[in-house]
Design a protein around this motif. Structure first.
Motif, PDB file in Angstrom:
ATOM      1  N   GLU A 104       0.933  -1.261  -0.032  1.00  8.53           N
ATOM      2  CA  GLU A 104      -0.079  -0.042   0.046  1.00  8.53           C
ATOM      3  C   GLU A 104       0.822   1.306   0.057  1.00  8.53           C
ATOM      4  OE1 GLU A 104      -4.141   1.616   1.878  1.00  8.53           O
ATOM      5  OE2 GLU A 104      -3.140  -0.097   2.873  1.00  8.53           O
ATOM      6  N   ASN A 105       2.036   1.031   0.223  1.00  2.00           N
ATOM      7  CA  ASN A 105       3.001   2.244   0.371  1.00  2.00           C
ATOM      8  C   ASN A 105       3.603   2.579  -0.994  1.00  2.00           C
ATOM      9  OD1 ASN A 105       4.888   0.321  -0.062  1.00  2.00           O
ATOM     10  ND2 ASN A 105       6.221   0.875   1.814  1.00  2.00           N
ATOM     11  N   GLY A 106       3.065   2.020  -2.065  1.00  2.06           N
ATOM     12  CA  GLY A 106       3.650   1.836  -3.410  1.00  2.06           C
ATOM     13  C   GLY A 106       4.548   1.224  -3.959  1.00  2.06           C
ATOM     14  N   ILE A 107       5.376   0.453  -3.000  1.00  5.88           N
ATOM     15  CA  ILE A 107       6.506  -0.407  -3.242  1.00  5.88           C
ATOM     16  C   ILE A 107       6.115  -1.623  -3.830  1.00  5.88           C
ATOM     17  CG2 ILE A 107       8.353  -1.650  -2.311  1.00  5.88           C
ATOM     18  CD1 ILE A 107       9.139   1.260  -2.148  1.00  5.88           C
ATOM     19  N   LEU A 108       6.964  -2.204  -4.997  1.00  3.34           N
ATOM     20  CA  LEU A 108       6.481  -3.123  -5.641  1.00  3.34           C
ATOM     21  C   LEU A 108       6.874  -4.389  -4.629  1.00  3.34           C
ATOM     22  CD1 LEU A 108       5.774  -4.632  -8.567  1.00  3.34           C
ATOM     23  CD2 LEU A 108       8.391  -4.564  -8.965  1.00  3.34           C
ATOM     24  N   ARG A 109       5.510  -5.188  -4.685  1.00  5.45           N
ATOM     25  CA  ARG A 109       5.749  -6.554  -3.777  1.00  5.45           C
ATOM     26  C   ARG A 109       6.354  -7.760  -4.641  1.00  5.45           C
ATOM     27  NH1 ARG A 109       1.108  -7.917   0.604  1.00  5.45           N
ATOM     28  NH2 ARG A 109       2.154  -9.799   1.602  1.00  5.45           N
ATOM     29  N   ARG A 110       5.729  -7.917  -5.621  1.00  3.20           N
ATOM     30  CA  ARG A 110       6.098  -9.139  -6.539  1.00  3.20           C
ATOM     31  C   ARG A 110       5.656  -8.996  -8.142  1.00  3.20           C
ATOM     32  NH1 ARG A 110       2.949 -14.430  -7.408  1.00  3.20           N
ATOM     33  NH2 ARG A 110       4.522 -16.236  -7.129  1.00  3.20           N
ATOM     34  N   GLU A 111       6.407  -9.630  -8.867  1.00  2.00           N
ATOM     35  CA  GLU A 111       6.262  -9.269 -10.218  1.00  2.00           C
ATOM     36  C   GLU A 111       6.869 -10.700 -11.139  1.00  2.00           C
ATOM     37  OE1 GLU A 111       8.454  -6.313 -12.078  1.00  2.00           O
ATOM     38  OE2 GLU A 111      10.422  -6.662 -10.872  1.00  2.00           O
ATOM     39  N   GLY A 112       5.857 -10.974 -12.046  1.00  5.25           N
ATOM     40  CA  GLY A 112       6.227 -12.279 -12.700  1.00  5.25           C
ATOM     41  C   GLY A 112       5.530 -12.196 -14.036  1.00  5.25           C
ATOM     42  N   ARG A 113       5.530 -13.346 -14.738  1.00  8.23           N
ATOM     43  CA  ARG A 113       4.669 -13.590 -15.987  1.00  8.23           C
ATOM     44  C   ARG A 113       3.914 -14.995 -15.840  1.00  8.23           C
ATOM     45  NH1 ARG A 113       4.549 -10.768 -20.248  1.00  8.23           N
ATOM     46  NH2 ARG A 113       3.882 -12.529 -21.626  1.00  8.23           N
ATOM     47  N   TYR A 114       2.693 -14.994 -16.518  1.00  2.51           N
ATOM     48  CA  TYR A 114       1.978 -16.214 -16.649  1.00  2.51           C
ATOM     49  C   TYR A 114       1.546 -16.496 -18.030  1.00  2.51           C
ATOM     50  CZ  TYR A 114       0.877 -15.882 -11.495  1.00  2.51           C
ATOM     51  OH  TYR A 114       0.948 -15.700 -10.094  1.00  2.51           O
ATOM     52  N   GLU A 115       1.518 -17.883 -18.186  1.00  2.14           N
ATOM     53  CA  GLU A 115       0.907 -18.316 -19.529  1.00  2.14           C
ATOM     54  C   GLU A 115      -0.437 -19.273 -19.325  1.00  2.14           C
ATOM     55  OE1 GLU A 115       2.159 -17.494 -22.424  1.00  2.14           O
ATOM     56  OE2 GLU A 115       3.841 -16.586 -21.739  1.00  2.14           O
ATOM     57  N   GLU A 116      -1.464 -18.599 -19.506  1.00  2.00           N
ATOM     58  CA  GLU A 116      -2.730 -19.199 -19.518  1.00  2.00           C
ATOM     59  C   GLU A 116      -3.057 -19.789 -18.088  1.00  2.00           C
ATOM     60  OE1 GLU A 116      -3.397 -22.000 -22.452  1.00  2.00           O
ATOM     61  OE2 GLU A 116      -3.609 -20.457 -23.933  1.00  2.00           O
ATOM     62  N   GLY A 117      -2.613 -18.933 -16.891  1.00  3.02           N
ATOM     63  CA  GLY A 117      -2.834 -19.378 -15.603  1.00  3.02           C
ATOM     64  C   GLY A 117      -1.638 -19.884 -15.025  1.00  3.02           C
ATOM     65  N   TYR A 118      -0.436 -20.001 -15.861  1.00  2.00           N
ATOM     66  CA  TYR A 118       0.547 -20.682 -15.045  1.00  2.00           C
ATOM     67  C   TYR A 118       1.690 -19.867 -14.865  1.00  2.00           C
ATOM     68  CZ  TYR A 118      -2.031 -25.170 -15.641  1.00  2.00           C
ATOM     69  OH  TYR A 118      -3.198 -26.136 -15.431  1.00  2.00           O
ATOM     70  N   ALA A 119       2.414 -19.634 -13.858  1.00  2.00           N
ATOM     71  CA  ALA A 119       3.456 -18.943 -13.590  1.00  2.00           C
ATOM     72  C   ALA A 119       4.614 -19.690 -14.406  1.00  2.00           C
ATOM     73  CB  ALA A 119       3.909 -18.992 -12.094  1.00  2.00           C
ATOM     74  N   THR A 120       5.394 -18.626 -14.874  1.00  2.18           N
ATOM     75  CA  THR A 120       6.549 -19.077 -15.958  1.00  2.18           C
ATOM     76  C   THR A 120       7.778 -18.409 -16.151  1.00  2.18           C
ATOM     77  OG1 THR A 120       7.115 -19.705 -18.278  1.00  2.18           O
ATOM     78  CG2 THR A 120       5.567 -17.966 -18.158  1.00  2.18           C
ATOM     79  N   GLY A 121       8.915 -18.723 -15.917  1.00  4.15           N
ATOM     80  CA  GLY A 121      10.073 -17.955 -15.951  1.00  4.15           C
ATOM     81  C   GLY A 121      10.429 -17.327 -14.454  1.00  4.15           C
ATOM     82  N   VAL A 122      11.263 -16.228 -14.132  1.00  2.00           N
ATOM     83  CA  VAL A 122      11.723 -15.995 -12.888  1.00  2.00           C
ATOM     84  C   VAL A 122      10.750 -14.872 -12.368  1.00  2.00           C
ATOM     85  CG1 VAL A 122      13.620 -14.406 -11.831  1.00  2.00           C
ATOM     86  CG2 VAL A 122      14.006 -16.309 -13.721  1.00  2.00           C
ATOM     87  N   PHE A 123      10.167 -14.969 -11.075  1.00  2.00           N
ATOM     88  CA  PHE A 123       9.506 -13.936 -10.362  1.00  2.00           C
ATOM     89  C   PHE A 123      10.349 -13.379  -9.210  1.00  2.00           C
ATOM     90  CE2 PHE A 123       6.210 -16.102 -12.377  1.00  2.00           C
ATOM     91  CZ  PHE A 123       4.898 -15.262 -11.970  1.00  2.00           C
ATOM     92  N   VAL A 124      10.284 -12.182  -8.900  1.00  2.00           N
ATOM     93  CA  VAL A 124      10.964 -11.544  -7.901  1.00  2.00           C
ATOM     94  C   VAL A 124      10.084 -11.123  -6.653  1.00  2.00           C
ATOM     95  CG1 VAL A 124      12.764  -9.559  -7.416  1.00  2.00           C
ATOM     96  CG2 VAL A 124      12.606 -10.928  -9.897  1.00  2.00           C
ATOM     97  N   GLU A 125      10.360 -11.149  -5.471  1.00  2.00           N
ATOM     98  CA  GLU A 125       9.787 -10.577  -4.466  1.00  2.00           C
ATOM     99  C   GLU A 125      10.613  -9.576  -3.696  1.00  2.00           C
ATOM    100  OE1 GLU A 125       7.910 -14.081  -2.262  1.00  2.00           O
ATOM    101  OE2 GLU A 125       7.165 -14.976  -4.033  1.00  2.00           O
TER     102      GLU A 125
END
Length: 290
Positions: free
Chosen positions: A91-112
């Motif tokens: 809520e303070n605007g800081i990014l919490r988590r980012e990544g990509r999905y393919e038809e509902g499935y997480a794929t590749g590198v996620f960063v938290e």
């Protein structure tokens, strides 16, 4: 000059207005992800916007109105199917988590990230459903894994949780509270007697779609958590993510009626473990764009 300036302002305002109108609010949600009526009882609001062959879904913190989630998806009802980039924010605007999905499935590198903005961990999701924990850091920046091996420890009040990582993979995880150890990831998970096929048959036979929910078009997946002790007995049921009171109650009722499971095992020994089971209630409708 005055006329031209006035015309320019009108055109800009009109274009902004059109852009805003394409983002439509579709739900107010409580903290436990239940839909509520009106902003007064909501922790989040959700909007949807058409984009290409899919949608842009956004969630906002209430009452601040600050962005919580922005996600590309191809479905949003009865369930969200992510497809593309998904970003979560504190809520303070800081990014919490980012990544990509393919038809509902997480794929590749996620960063938290931690709420301070420092990196917490990197995970990689592979096509064979492997989840690799590449790196994990303490809030002060200390790396807890060495070449994909080590123990990640977190504390939440009186509960201490430990994740044992070996060759970048989660081997075991367990939480200790008041001297009671409950495993959440194990070498051999607890199993319904007869396996997955037998459990699906049990659910199909025993789950009853509540009449009021069916009549009102309420649907979705209820996530129910429960403990399975060393003898396979089920206890400590709770709704992890609910849909509505009647669907949640029906899920709890069915799971409480299950026979004893085969307990989880660590190092060949039966252990108490935590299990989360999704039960899907779906009507024959969809908002997927063709």
């Amino acid at each position: 000059m005055k006329t031209s300036a006035l015309l320019l302002v009108i055109v800009i305002i009109a274009r902004v207005g059109c852009a805003q109108s394409s983002e439509k609010r579709i739900a107010y949600l409580s903290k436990d992800r239940k839909e509520v009526f009106g902003a007064g009882d909501a922790a989040f609001s959700r909007t949807i916007e058409e984009a290409g062959d899919g949608f842009i879904l956004r969630e906002y913190y209430q009452p601040s109105g600050k962005l919580r989630v922005i996600a590309e998806c191809i479905e949003y009802e009865p369930e969200i199917v992510y497809h593309g980039t998904v970003k979560h924010y504190y809520e303070n605007g800081i990014l919490r988590r980012e990544g990509r999905y393919e038809e509902g499935y997480a794929t590749g590198v996620f960063v938290e990230y931690y709420e301070t903005g420092t990196i917490c961990q990197r995970k990689e999701y592979q096509s064979d459903d492997k989840e690799l924990i590449l790196q994990h850091y303490t809030p002060d920046g200390k790396e807890e894994l060495t070449q994909g091996n080590g123990i990640i420890s977190t504390t939440d009040g009186e509960t201490v949780c430990n994740l044992e990582i070996k060759n970048y993979l989660l081997l075991n995880s367990y939480c200790i509270k008041g001297g009671d150890t409950v495993y959440t990831d194990v070498e051999k998970p607890a199993e319904f007697p007869g396996g997955m096929t037998a459990m699906m048959k049990f659910l199909q036979t025993h789950v009853k779609y509540p009449a009021d929910a069916r009549r009102n078009g309420i649907q979705g997946s209820v996530l129910t958590g429960f403990d399975i002790d060393k003898n396979g007995k089920i206890s400590n049921l709770s709704t992890v993510r609910g849909v509505s009171d009647d669907l949640n109650d029906e899920s709890l009722r069915v799971i409480s009626a299950m026979p004893h499971w085969l307990p989880a095992r660590v190092g060949g020994k039966a252990v108490k473990s935590r299990f989360v089971l999704p039960i899907k209630f779906r009507l024959a409708t969809s908002n997927r764009r063709r």
